[in-house]
Design an enzyme around this catalytic site. Structure first.
Site, PDB file in Angstrom:
ATOM      1  N   TRP A  36       0.846  -1.186   0.000  1.00  0.00           N
ATOM      2  CA  TRP A  36       0.000   0.000   0.000  1.00  0.00           C
ATOM      3  C   TRP A  36       0.883   1.238   0.000  1.00  0.00           C
ATOM      4  O   TRP A  36       1.850   1.320   0.755  1.00  0.00           O
ATOM      5  CB  TRP A  36      -0.878  -0.056   1.249  1.00  0.00           C
ATOM      6  N   HIS A 112      -7.301   2.998   2.615  1.00  0.00           N
ATOM      7  CA  HIS A 112      -7.774   3.154   1.234  1.00  0.00           C
ATOM      8  C   HIS A 112      -7.563   4.577   0.731  1.00  0.00           C
ATOM      9  O   HIS A 112      -7.738   5.547   1.469  1.00  0.00           O
ATOM     10  CB  HIS A 112      -9.262   2.799   1.145  1.00  0.00           C
ATOM     11  N   TRP A 113      -7.172   4.676  -0.545  1.00  0.00           N
ATOM     12  CA  TRP A 113      -7.032   5.951  -1.253  1.00  0.00           C
ATOM     13  C   TRP A 113      -8.102   6.054  -2.329  1.00  0.00           C
ATOM     14  O   TRP A 113      -8.447   5.060  -2.971  1.00  0.00           O
ATOM     15  CB  TRP A 113      -5.676   6.039  -1.952  1.00  0.00           C
ATOM     16  N   ASP A 129     -13.273   6.165  -7.192  1.00  0.00           N
ATOM     17  CA  ASP A 129     -12.939   5.207  -6.143  1.00  0.00           C
ATOM     18  C   ASP A 129     -12.734   3.839  -6.781  1.00  0.00           C
ATOM     19  O   ASP A 129     -13.645   3.286  -7.399  1.00  0.00           O
ATOM     20  CB  ASP A 129     -14.073   5.156  -5.112  1.00  0.00           C
ATOM     21  N   CYS A 171      -4.732   0.681  -4.458  1.00  0.00           N
ATOM     22  CA  CYS A 171      -5.577   1.874  -4.508  1.00  0.00           C
ATOM     23  C   CYS A 171      -4.762   3.143  -4.786  1.00  0.00           C
ATOM     24  O   CYS A 171      -5.199   4.034  -5.515  1.00  0.00           O
ATOM     25  CB  CYS A 171      -6.391   2.034  -3.226  1.00  0.00           C
TER      26      CYS A 171
END
Length: 224
Positions: A36, A112-113, A129, A171
């Site tokens: 991540w 989460h991005w 998203d 993400c």
């Protein structure tokens, strides 16, 4: 000199100093190990888009994730402290906000991005998203702060069709690719609502491309 601090620097040396961002070996390893992405990588790339890719382009501006987090979590009376130096008296057509679901200002993290884009002419906030609706709550939280600051936003969140990620860790890669793709699209005077989905091959290659870019910029800095 503090021996512990010196030892820490030796274990995690700086790979690149770019504008206001420092990237360490530990940051680069996130790209190599399919992990991540953190604020440092995202912030560096937003600044790279501002400084190199879209240099002097009055249409687009990319806000760093640290500033976005402060806007999302701060008191509404403090929003101007963060945004005035960046956008006041500017006439950008689109402002890009990399959004994280971390809800604490005092700690890094999150899971989460996603990407929020403010279309200043449409007066709308567009949301992309890569895990559909996962960041909707955070996007609306940010939107309310931006609506307070910009005043003229007429729609809180307008979702844009977005290619969905196929794993649990990309993400940030999707955010980077989406931001660059949308920016190129709108700079060609095309409607953001019609933006083509990001190319699968671009997604697959982006981590290695970012590593190459980081070391290229490091060599460029050393030669100046």
């Amino acid at each position: 000199m503090n021996k512990r601090r010196s030892s820490s620097k030796e274990k995690d040396p700086v790979v690149l100093s770019y504008e206001n961002f420092l990237l360490h070996e530990s940051d680069v390893r996130l790209l190599l190990d399919d992990q991540w992405l953190n604020d440092s990588i995202l912030g560096f790339y937003m600044e790279y888009l501002n400084t190199d890719v879209f240099k002097n382009n009055p249409k687009v501006y990319f806000v760093s994730p640290e500033i976005v987090q402060c806007i999302k979590e701060c008191n509404v009376d403090d929003i101007a402290v963060f945004l005035d130096p960046l956008v006041k008296d500017k006439k950008y057509s689109f402002i890009f906000f990399p959004l994280n679901d971390q809800e604490q200002l005092q700690s890094v993290g999150g899971t989460h991005w996603s990407l929020v884009v403010y279309g200043t002419q449409d007066k709308r906030l567009f949301h992309m998203d890569s895990i559909w609706d996962s960041n909707e709550k955070q996007a609306r939280k940010l939107a309310l702060k931006l609506k307070f600051y910009f005043k003229d936003i007429i729609d809180i969140i307008t979702p844009l069709p977005t290619r969905q990620q196929e794993n649990s860790f990309d993400c940030g890669i999707h955010l980077i690719c989406n931001a660059e793709n949308v920016a190129h699209y709108v700079c060609a005077n095309l409607d953001i609502r019609d933006v083509d989905p990001i190319d699968v091959e671009d997604l697959k290659n982006k981590r290695s491309d970012l590593v190459k870019l980081i070391y290229k910029l490091a060599r460029r800095k050393e030669s100046t």
